[in-house]
Scaffold this active site. Structure first.
Site, PDB file in Angstrom:
ATOM      1  N   LYS A  56      40.045  52.343  40.416  1.00 26.49           N
ATOM      2  CA  LYS A  56      40.659  51.114  39.907  1.00 26.49           C
ATOM      3  C   LYS A  56      42.006  51.388  39.249  1.00 26.49           C
ATOM      4  O   LYS A  56      42.878  50.509  39.227  1.00 26.49           O
ATOM      5  CB  LYS A  56      39.716  50.411  38.926  1.00 26.49           C
ATOM      6  CG  LYS A  56      38.359  50.055  39.531  1.00 26.49           C
ATOM      7  CD  LYS A  56      38.490  49.379  40.894  1.00 26.49           C
ATOM      8  CE  LYS A  56      37.144  49.128  41.537  1.00 26.49           C
ATOM      9  NZ  LYS A  56      36.542  50.297  42.193  1.00 26.49           N
ATOM     10  N   HIS A 445      44.984  23.293  33.937  1.00 25.00           N
ATOM     11  CA  HIS A 445      46.051  23.052  34.917  1.00 25.00           C
ATOM     12  C   HIS A 445      47.396  23.435  34.312  1.00 25.00           C
ATOM     13  O   HIS A 445      47.688  23.086  33.163  1.00 25.00           O
ATOM     14  CB  HIS A 445      46.085  21.577  35.316  1.00 25.00           C
ATOM     15  CG  HIS A 445      47.254  21.235  36.206  1.00 25.00           C
ATOM     16  ND1 HIS A 445      47.279  21.548  37.549  1.00 25.00           N
ATOM     17  CD2 HIS A 445      48.455  20.646  35.915  1.00 25.00           C
ATOM     18  CE1 HIS A 445      48.432  21.146  38.066  1.00 25.00           C
ATOM     19  NE2 HIS A 445      49.160  20.607  37.099  1.00 25.00           N
TER      20      HIS A 445
END
Length: 477
Positions: A56, A445
């Site tokens: 990773k 949003h």
């Protein structure tokens, strides 16, 4: 070697200090159990020291390199990125050391005893431990086997520093000039994507026709790999490998007819895994194992010997630190007398490729095979405002439900933040959620989260940012 005359007593002995072992140890200690971990190498196991964590570090570095191409869109002027591989290796080693020290400190804080040595069973309540030139005996109430697995190299392939497997590929001291990646699992895909972004010319050979993802994810992945100019050979079997001090030659065969040859400076091979139990001498105890040597356990991780549990890779099935950690905690709770069990049905598949992939539950094909009345919906990253803002427009989220019951069956994503997005899908499937359960909440949003919302809304033909014709096409599938 000096053999101890008397056996010391321990309440719980855990053999192996990898992700499963140390999670079991700390959870048991939290529940008031005296715990001893016997580890012959380093705490953290293969995952922390040679597997999950090193891989990773590389995949994150690869993602950072890939992101530089987007800088110009934001008016940020930089040159062509150059990878200082020595510094990357140094950073990887620092991360491993810090995380390993963290595990050691947590064990110490929880009063978990760590013994460095090689263990083997004498009987069902006694373990012998080889400590250099000494050999000591320990009696126990319960034991947990958490020794992991080891790679099995095909007998026809000789040893060579240019032939790499999962625990050696991230120990290179240079970027391979030409890397051949053989395998179609998640780890092989991570290797291919990471080293490609770090500068290797990568060719990928799949031993299957495709990856095991849902066909929608595979279609997007094919597009990404083609765009990145990673050559993919599908459905080939490795027939022969030869190597010298500079190159590796591989012979590939397809359908026992079409034969091709590839050459590269290095070869990475996805290998079979075998349980790391040879030194334990389980045959003394009559512990039941599969034909391939994996220890058989029940849902509470008990082996056929009542005093002995087993967790992680030694139990076979999916090889995953996620599984091992969960099993370790459950085993500790069972030993402490608490009701607990493992259910791996909704275990996610995570790939830190570029872009990342995350899936949970059934693919569309699997759902149909199981007799569900399948309905699917998918939403492209290109229709999401935050993906547009961040210039991460490649990707798709797909959701699958049973049209009779509205029960969610699968969530599949490829694209930026896919691994973070899958968390909502895992919880929804684990709680037997329906599409309305993920349509009802308020989503921030602009955000990537709305990709999942739009896909869910598409299941009821109510997605706002999806063209009606696309919804009708989905219905007709």
């Amino acid at each position: 070697m000096v053999v101890g005359e008397f056996a010391e007593h321990r309440e719980l002995i855990i053999i192996g200090g990898g992700p499963g072992g140390y999670n079991a140890a700390i959870r048991a200690a939290q529940l008031g159990i005296q715990v001893t971990v016997i580890e012959q190498d380093q705490l953290g196991g293969t995952c922390l020291n040679r597997g999950c964590i090193p891989s990773k570090v590389f995949s994150h570095a690869a993602q950072q390199v890939a992101s530089v191409a987007d800088f110009q869109s934001f008016g940020i002027c930089v040159g062509t990125p150059a990878v200082d591989f020595a510094q990357l290796i140094s950073y990887k080693d620092q991360i491993i050391q810090r995380l390993r020290s963290g595990v050691e400190n947590l064990c110490q804080a929880n009063k978990v005893e760590i013994i460095r040595g090689r263990a083997n069973f004498i009987n069902d309540n006694r373990i012998g431990v080889e400590l250099g030139h000494r050999f000591e005996l320990f009696d126990f109430n319960q034991a947990i086997i958490a020794t992991g697995s080891t790679a099995v190299m095909p007998s026809t392939i000789g040893e060579n520093d240019r032939i790499l497997v999962g625990h050696t590929v991230y120990e290179l001291n240079e970027v391979p000039e030409e890397l051949i990646v053989y395998g179609s699992d998640a780890y092989a895909l991570e290797v291919a994507c990471s080293f490609h972004k770090l500068g290797s010319a990568v060719s990928m050979v799949l031993d299957n026709k495709d990856f095991s993802f849902d066909h929608t994810i595979n279609r997007e992945l094919r597009r990404v790999l083609k765009k990145d100019k990673i050559k993919v050979y599908r459905g080939y079997q490795l027939e022969k490998v030869s190597s010298d001090s500079n190159y590796v030659q591989v012979g590939l065969l397809k359908n026992n007819q079409k034969e091709i040859s590839l050459s590269g400076t290095h070869l990475y091979m996805a290998t079979a895994l075998q349980p790391a139990t040879t030194s334990l001498e389980l045959n003394r105890l009559g512990v039941k194992c599969s034909d391939h040597g994996f220890i058989q356990v029940d849902k509470q991780l008990r082996t056929s010997v009542p005093s002995i549990f087993a967790i992680g890779d030694v139990t076979g099935g999916t090889f995953s630190a996620t599984k091992a950690m969960k099993q370790g905690k459950v085993a500790a709770e069972i030993i402490a007398g608490k009701p607990s069990e493992v259910d791996l049905t909704m275990m996610p598949t995570i790939v830190r490729s570029v872009p990342p992939i995350a899936t949970v539950g059934l693919t569309e094909e699997e759902a149909k095979e199981q007799g569900f009345q399948v309905k699917t919906s998918q939403f492209s990253y290109s229709g999401n405002s935050y993906a547009m803002i961040s210039n991460q427009k490649s990707g798709v989220a797909k959701v699958i439900k049973d049209n009779n019951s509205d029960l969610l069956l699968g969530v599949h994503t490829i694209g930026a933040n896919a691994i973070e997005l899958i968390g909502s899908g895992i919880i929804a499937l684990e709680m037997a959620g329906r599409d309305e359960d993920l349509r009802f909440p308020l989503y921030p949003h602009p955000s990537y989260n709305e990709i999942l919302l739009e896909a869910m809304e598409g299941l009821s033909d109510s997605a706002i940012h999806m063209k009606p014709v696309e919804s009708q096409l989905e219905k007709s599938k």
